[in-house]
Design an enzyme around this catalytic site. Structure first.
Site, PDB file in Angstrom:
ATOM      1  CG  LEU A 103       5.598  -6.256  -4.863  1.00 56.83           C
ATOM      2  CD1 LEU A 103       5.347  -6.843  -6.249  1.00 56.83           C
ATOM      3  CD2 LEU A 103       7.092  -6.166  -4.590  1.00 56.83           C
ATOM      4  CG  ASP A 104       6.925   0.644  -2.856  1.00 51.50           C
ATOM      5  OD1 ASP A 104       6.510   0.235  -1.757  1.00 51.50           O
ATOM      6  OD2 ASP A 104       8.074   1.094  -3.047  1.00 51.50           O
ATOM      7  CB  ILE A 105       1.092   2.143  -5.660  1.00 52.51           C
ATOM      8  CG1 ILE A 105      -0.137   2.163  -6.570  1.00 52.51           C
ATOM      9  CG2 ILE A 105       1.892   3.443  -5.742  1.00 52.51           C
ATOM     10  CD1 ILE A 105      -1.189   3.173  -6.170  1.00 52.51           C
ATOM     11  CG  HIS A 184       9.045   3.079   0.185  1.00 56.14           C
ATOM     12  ND1 HIS A 184       8.115   2.504  -0.657  1.00 56.14           N
ATOM     13  CD2 HIS A 184       8.410   4.114   0.802  1.00 56.14           C
ATOM     14  CE1 HIS A 184       6.971   3.180  -0.559  1.00 56.14           C
ATOM     15  NE2 HIS A 184       7.113   4.135   0.321  1.00 56.14           N
TER      16      HIS A 184
END
Length: 233
Positions: A103-105, A184
């Protein structure tokens, strides 16, 4: 399952192999109540009692944790700049845990932390078509035919076409179900229809749904039922 004593100690994060050898020489390691001098001996982690410096060491061949990933934490095992999701699992028994996917930051929500490579592969493989559900908030005007575009598969900015997905839009919020996990991807899918994601949270992955009682940064072990259900995906 029989494994070497030094391997047992390293996998549980108790000692390195060289430290284990020194500890054994000093009589700090007990196997079934007796001091063990040889760290290459085979033990059965499920039957033998291993004590180091008076403390019994518990063992798990596999561990499975559900984490509600918070913002500001990276989906990695180690990072020089940011804290990692694995570091949040304070009472883990093993040192080889990793996040099942990324998962993105700045993305929150469900993340499975485990050391089960086969299960992770099955969950992430596009060929398995495992659903991943996200809650997204976005800016911009969602097109009238947006639902149909998502269903048909979107062409991203790099020319890659996504697999068909399902989206339900309510104002500036959307619930999106995809079956893959490109870099993303969710943000890029919204960009493809002229919108910008401002908040993103993963709600579920396959049969595993985020426990609503877990606050961001909190976690819990998976139940046996949840583990078995994931293995049947």
């Amino acid at each position: 399952m029989m494994i070497r004593l030094d391997k047992f100690l390293t996998e549980t994060g108790s000692l390195t192999r060289s430290q284990a050898k020194e500890a054994a020489k000093k009589g700090r390691i007990l196997v079934n109540g007796e001091a063990e001098k040889k760290t290459d001996r085979k033990i059965d982690p499920e039957k033998d009692e291993i004590v180091l410096d008076g403390k019994r060491i518990s063992y798990a061949a596999y561990e499975y944790y559900m984490l509600n990933k918070p913002k500001g934490v990276v989906s990695a095992t180690e990072d020089k700049k940011y804290p990692t999701v694995v570091q949040l699992i304070q009472d883990r028994k093993r040192t080889d845990l990793f996040p099942a996917g990324r998962l993105d930051i700045d993305t929150e929500g469900l993340l499975l932390i485990t050391n089960d490579g086969e299960l992770t592969h099955n969950l992430l493989s596009p060929k398995k078509h495992v659903d991943k559900v996200y809650l997204a908030e976005f800016e911009g005007v969602f097109p009238e035919d947006g639902k149909e575009q998502f269903q048909a598969g979107l062409i991203l900015e790099d020319g890659v076409k996504t697999m068909p997905s399902h989206i339900i839009v309510n104002g500036n919020q959307a619930r999106l179900t995809i079956k893959e996990g490109k870099f993303h991807q969710v943000k890029r899918m919204f960009q493809a229809v002229g919108c910008q994601v401002t908040y993103l949270k993963r709600l579920s992955m396959g049969s595993l749904t985020l426990d609503e009682n877990l606050k961001p940064g909190e976690y819990r072990p998976l139940t046996n039922e949840e583990i078995e259900s994931l293995k049947q995906q």
